[in-house]
Write a protein that holds these residues in place. Structure first.
Motif, PDB file in Angstrom:
ATOM      1  N   ARG A  51       9.923 -39.892  31.990  1.00 13.03           N
ATOM      2  CA  ARG A  51       8.877 -40.687  32.630  1.00 13.03           C
ATOM      3  C   ARG A  51       9.481 -41.680  33.621  1.00 13.03           C
ATOM      4  NH1 ARG A  51       6.046 -42.461  27.434  1.00 13.03           N
ATOM      5  NH2 ARG A  51       6.577 -40.400  26.634  1.00 13.03           N
ATOM      6  N   THR A  52       9.723 -41.195  34.833  1.00 11.25           N
ATOM      7  CA  THR A  52      10.196 -42.036  35.930  1.00 11.25           C
ATOM      8  C   THR A  52       9.257 -41.832  37.113  1.00 11.25           C
ATOM      9  OG1 THR A  52      11.606 -40.281  36.795  1.00 11.25           O
ATOM     10  CG2 THR A  52      12.592 -41.775  35.172  1.00 11.25           C
ATOM     11  N   TYR A  94       9.550 -37.640  27.677  1.00  9.23           N
ATOM     12  CA  TYR A  94      10.631 -38.532  27.264  1.00  9.23           C
ATOM     13  C   TYR A  94      10.580 -39.849  28.032  1.00  9.23           C
ATOM     14  CZ  TYR A  94      12.587 -34.110  25.547  1.00  9.23           C
ATOM     15  OH  TYR A  94      12.781 -32.904  24.925  1.00  9.23           O
ATOM     16  N   THR A  95      10.913 -40.940  27.355  1.00 13.57           N
ATOM     17  CA  THR A  95      10.990 -42.239  28.011  1.00 13.57           C
ATOM     18  C   THR A  95      12.421 -42.479  28.500  1.00 13.57           C
ATOM     19  OG1 THR A  95      11.590 -43.460  26.011  1.00 13.57           O
ATOM     20  CG2 THR A  95       9.227 -43.146  26.460  1.00 13.57           C
ATOM     21  N   GLU A 107      13.964 -45.245  27.984  1.00  9.02           N
ATOM     22  CA  GLU A 107      14.652 -45.978  26.915  1.00  9.02           C
ATOM     23  C   GLU A 107      15.280 -45.059  25.885  1.00  9.02           C
ATOM     24  OE1 GLU A 107      11.967 -48.455  29.102  1.00  9.02           O
ATOM     25  OE2 GLU A 107      11.579 -46.570  28.032  1.00  9.02           O
TER      26      GLU A 107
END
Length: 238
Positions: free
Chosen positions: A194-195, A204-205, A207
């Motif tokens: 998640r960009t 996916y994050t 972080e």
């Protein structure tokens, strides 16, 4: 920025494309693991998350200007860093256009922009700055699982896929030319994150992803040769 404390070497990472997103998060992760960090931004006059990190880092984060699409930036950057020893050079770059357009219908200007940003630009950086990297250091770039020819069973994102496949090929050629050295080389396939590039639907994050990616890079330090690896350190088929 000191590279030693009481005679102990503190490793230094140069993260190209560290102003925000994955690059910034990688810079923060390396800093948290005791590294010194040099991060590049396209415009040093604009405040970015990397500037905030540097403000809190007590001299352990340096910010340099570099637009990878501007070859004239490379020689001045090399000159500014010529007395530094880098343990890691990592290029984080990526853009996309015409996600659902078949490659034969992609506008020439769009094709050129994606190929320069995703493939030619990163390799220009690596070719220009490689001599600053320790003989036992690591040189890497952010690739993508979508650069795998073997794993392309769905099509779509064709110009992006092609640009990352090109990056993989260029990096492989570079590594072959470095075969007599002890350096390691890595292409990372980070997964769908998640960009700004990955979008809000990615599973996916940042972080949760970045510590895994840094783990993979650190596992490659001291291991000569090129590897194309996913977020878990598994080999991705070319």
């Amino acid at each position: 920025m000191s590279s030693t404390v009481a005679g102990q070497h503190i490793p230094t990472a140069l993260i190209v494309g560290a102003s925000r997103g994955l690059g910034h998060a990688m810079a923060a992760e390396f800093l948290g693991r005791g590294w010194n960090v040099i991060g590049t931004v396209r415009d040093t006059s604009a405040q970015t998350p990397l500037h905030g990190l540097a403000d809190r880092a007590e001299g352990r984060v340096a910010i340099e200007r570099l637009d990878i699409n501007e070859p004239d930036h490379l020689a001045p950057l090399h000159e500014r860093l010529r007395d530094r020893r880098l343990d890691l050079l990592f290029v984080n770059a990526g853009t996309t256009k015409n996600e659902q357009t078949p490659i034969g219908k992609v506008a020439t200007d769009d094709f050129v922009e994606v190929m320069i940003t995703n493939a030619l630009g990163p390799m220009r950086v690596i070719e220009s700055l490689a001599d600053l990297v320790s003989p036992t250091g690591l040189i890497g770039a952010m690739s993508s699982g979508q650069g795998s020819i073997t794993n392309n069973t769905t099509a779509g994102r064709e110009v992006y896929r092609g640009s990352k496949a090109a990056l993989n090929m260029f990096m492989r050629s570079f590594a072959v030319r470095q075969a007599g050295t002890q350096r390691g080389f890595a292409l990372l396939a980070p997964g769908w994150i998640r960009t700004a590039l990955g979008g809000p639907d990615a599973p996916y994050t940042v972080e949760e992803s970045v510590p895994l990616l840094v783990d993979v890079l650190l596992s490659k330090l001291g291991t000569p040769g090129l590897a194309y690896l996913d977020r878990s350190g598994r080999t991705v088929p070319w």
